[in-house]
Design a protein around this motif. Structure first.
Motif, PDB file in Angstrom:
ATOM      1  N   ASP A   1       1.546   6.390 -12.291  1.00  0.00           N
ATOM      2  CA  ASP A   1       0.113   6.307 -12.566  1.00  0.00           C
ATOM      3  C   ASP A   1      -0.472   5.222 -11.674  1.00  0.00           C
ATOM      4  OD1 ASP A   1      -1.975   4.565 -14.470  1.00  0.00           O
ATOM      5  OD2 ASP A   1      -2.252   6.734 -14.563  1.00  0.00           O
ATOM      6  N   PRO A   2      -1.639   5.444 -11.066  1.00  0.00           N
ATOM      7  CA  PRO A   2      -2.227   4.427 -10.190  1.00  0.00           C
ATOM      8  C   PRO A   2      -2.526   3.111 -10.898  1.00  0.00           C
ATOM      9  CG  PRO A   2      -3.250   6.548  -9.783  1.00  0.00           C
ATOM     10  CD  PRO A   2      -2.402   6.708 -11.008  1.00  0.00           C
TER      11      PRO A   2
ATOM     12  N   PRO B   1      -4.404   5.528  -3.620  1.00  0.00           N
ATOM     13  CA  PRO B   1      -5.304   5.587  -4.776  1.00  0.00           C
ATOM     14  C   PRO B   1      -6.223   4.362  -4.798  1.00  0.00           C
ATOM     15  CG  PRO B   1      -3.038   6.065  -5.422  1.00  0.00           C
ATOM     16  CD  PRO B   1      -2.984   5.574  -4.008  1.00  0.00           C
ATOM     17  N   ALA B   2      -7.428   4.540  -5.278  1.00  0.00           N
ATOM     18  CA  ALA B   2      -8.409   3.450  -5.288  1.00  0.00           C
ATOM     19  C   ALA B   2      -7.884   2.237  -6.030  1.00  0.00           C
ATOM     20  CB  ALA B   2      -9.715   3.939  -5.911  1.00  0.00           C
ATOM     21  N   GLU B   3      -7.162   2.472  -7.129  1.00  0.00           N
ATOM     22  CA  GLU B   3      -6.637   1.353  -7.910  1.00  0.00           C
ATOM     23  C   GLU B   3      -5.642   0.525  -7.100  1.00  0.00           C
ATOM     24  OE1 GLU B   3      -7.563   4.754 -10.767  1.00  0.00           O
ATOM     25  OE2 GLU B   3      -6.631   4.520  -8.787  1.00  0.00           O
ATOM     26  N   VAL B   4      -4.818   1.207  -6.325  1.00  0.00           N
ATOM     27  CA  VAL B   4      -3.839   0.521  -5.475  1.00  0.00           C
ATOM     28  C   VAL B   4      -4.556  -0.219  -4.354  1.00  0.00           C
ATOM     29  CG1 VAL B   4      -1.966   0.904  -3.815  1.00  0.00           C
ATOM     30  CG2 VAL B   4      -1.948   2.083  -6.037  1.00  0.00           C
ATOM     31  N   TRP B   5      -5.475   0.439  -3.703  1.00  0.00           N
ATOM     32  CA  TRP B   5      -6.232  -0.182  -2.611  1.00  0.00           C
ATOM     33  C   TRP B   5      -6.926  -1.451  -3.082  1.00  0.00           C
ATOM     34  CZ3 TRP B   5      -6.231   0.365   2.455  1.00  0.00           C
ATOM     35  CH2 TRP B   5      -7.280  -0.182   3.195  1.00  0.00           C
TER      36      TRP B   5
ATOM     37  N   ASP C   1       1.877  -6.017 -14.775  1.00  0.00           N
ATOM     38  CA  ASP C   1       2.893  -5.064 -15.222  1.00  0.00           C
ATOM     39  C   ASP C   1       2.418  -4.172 -16.360  1.00  0.00           C
ATOM     40  OD1 ASP C   1       4.538  -6.059 -13.279  1.00  0.00           O
ATOM     41  OD2 ASP C   1       5.649  -7.384 -14.615  1.00  0.00           O
ATOM     42  N   GLU C   2       1.129  -3.874 -16.351  1.00  0.00           N
ATOM     43  CA  GLU C   2       0.549  -2.981 -17.349  1.00  0.00           C
ATOM     44  C   GLU C   2       1.216  -1.617 -17.295  1.00  0.00           C
ATOM     45  OE1 GLU C   2      -3.841  -0.924 -18.248  1.00  0.00           O
ATOM     46  OE2 GLU C   2      -3.648  -2.572 -16.814  1.00  0.00           O
ATOM     47  N   GLY C   3       1.670  -1.130 -18.447  1.00  0.00           N
ATOM     48  CA  GLY C   3       2.261   0.196 -18.541  1.00  0.00           C
ATOM     49  C   GLY C   3       3.751   0.270 -18.312  1.00  0.00           C
ATOM     50  N   LEU C   4       4.392  -0.845 -17.970  1.00  0.00           N
ATOM     51  CA  LEU C   4       5.838  -0.839 -17.746  1.00  0.00           C
ATOM     52  C   LEU C   4       6.593  -0.970 -19.062  1.00  0.00           C
ATOM     53  CD1 LEU C   4       6.369  -3.105 -14.598  1.00  0.00           C
ATOM     54  CD2 LEU C   4       5.846  -0.660 -14.708  1.00  0.00           C
TER      55      LEU C   4
ATOM     56  N   LEU D   1       0.827  -1.207   0.000  1.00  0.00           N
ATOM     57  CA  LEU D   1       0.000   0.000   0.000  1.00  0.00           C
ATOM     58  C   LEU D   1       0.861   1.258   0.000  1.00  0.00           C
ATOM     59  CD1 LEU D   1      -2.799  -1.025   2.531  1.00  0.00           C
ATOM     60  CD2 LEU D   1      -3.130  -0.431   0.113  1.00  0.00           C
ATOM     61  N   ALA D   2       1.905   1.259   0.828  1.00  0.00           N
ATOM     62  CA  ALA D   2       2.741   2.455   0.942  1.00  0.00           C
ATOM     63  C   ALA D   2       3.474   2.749  -0.368  1.00  0.00           C
ATOM     64  CB  ALA D   2       3.733   2.295   2.088  1.00  0.00           C
ATOM     65  N   TRP D   3       4.137   1.734  -0.912  1.00  0.00           N
ATOM     66  CA  TRP D   3       4.921   1.957  -2.124  1.00  0.00           C
ATOM     67  C   TRP D   3       4.073   1.899  -3.380  1.00  0.00           C
ATOM     68  CZ3 TRP D   3       9.618   3.793  -3.291  1.00  0.00           C
ATOM     69  CH2 TRP D   3      10.467   4.066  -2.211  1.00  0.00           C
ATOM     70  N   GLY D   4       2.961   1.163  -3.330  1.00  0.00           N
ATOM     71  CA  GLY D   4       2.029   1.237  -4.451  1.00  0.00           C
ATOM     72  C   GLY D   4       1.499   2.649  -4.595  1.00  0.00           C
ATOM     73  N   SER D   5       1.232   3.299  -3.467  1.00  0.00           N
ATOM     74  CA  SER D   5       0.771   4.690  -3.489  1.00  0.00           C
ATOM     75  C   SER D   5       1.856   5.616  -4.013  1.00  0.00           C
ATOM     76  CB  SER D   5       0.342   5.117  -2.085  1.00  0.00           C
ATOM     77  OG  SER D   5      -0.768   4.361  -1.642  1.00  0.00           O
TER      78      SER D   5
END
Length: 200
Positions: free
Chosen positions: A93-94, A180-184, A105-108, A82-86
């Protein structure tokens, strides 16, 4: 509430300095800080070593975010995920951050995908890696010095996560308010977030 399975340590000058730094940075004392306050010098040394290894590897904030998010998700560590995903979501980008946490790994970029895959391999089965796996990193543009730094960085993050997870440090309630909601939504593993921030 308790910040971990351990009781709070005596508040020395070094411990109070840790608490004050958290309040200045995020507005509350993090649960992991309450835990590591049992050995402030060890925390300082570990973070100093992580900083040195990251600098030696020349890793950007985005690259460090990818490495930590991939490692944390592989370990089932909700706190660091959560911390580093944020952080990664805010830096890049979330949706990208959620992709790293989910393993898609979408977007990498190709090089970033190689980094994420290596972090997962180190975190889940370091004895299962092969010379071919290292060659993938070379083919992605990483020299041997950066590969060593990458591996050491991941290993140190594993050590940090292991202490937090084994001793019951739950993700801070503050993370549930700011992630971010996506990360959560991507963090479906590990300990649930605390309902309230632990007192200083």
């Amino acid at each position: 509430m308790t910040a971990s399975f351990l009781s709070a340590p005596p508040v020395t000058a070094a411990v109070q300095a840790l608490y004050d730094d958290d309040v200045d940075d995020v507005g509350y004392v993090m649960n992991l800080t309450h835990l590591w306050a049992h050995q402030p010098e060890t925390l300082e040394g570990l973070f100093g070593l992580l900083g040195r290894v990251g600098a030696e590897g020349g890793f950007s904030l985005r690259e460090r975010g990818i490495l930590v998010a991939a490692t944390a998700a592989s370990l089932g560590d909700s706190y660091c995920a959560l911390a580093w995903g944020s952080r990664l979501g805010n830096e890049a980008d979330p949706v990208l951050a959620a992709g790293v946490l989910r393993g898609t790994d979408e977007g990498l970029t190709a090089a970033e995908r190689a980094m994420a895959a290596w972090a997962r391999a180190v975190a889940t089965d370091p004895n299962g890696t092969t010379a071919s796996d290292v060659q993938v990193l070379r083919d992605a543009g990483f020299d041997d010095a950066r590969i060593f730094a990458m591996t050491t960085f991941v290993a140190l993050r594993i050590a940090f996560s292991t202490v937090n997870d084994a001793l019951g440090a739950a993700p801070d309630a503050g993370l549930s308010r700011t992630a971010p909601a996506e990360v959560w939504d991507a963090v479906t593993f590990g300990r649930p977030a605390a309902e309230d921030d632990a007192p200083a």
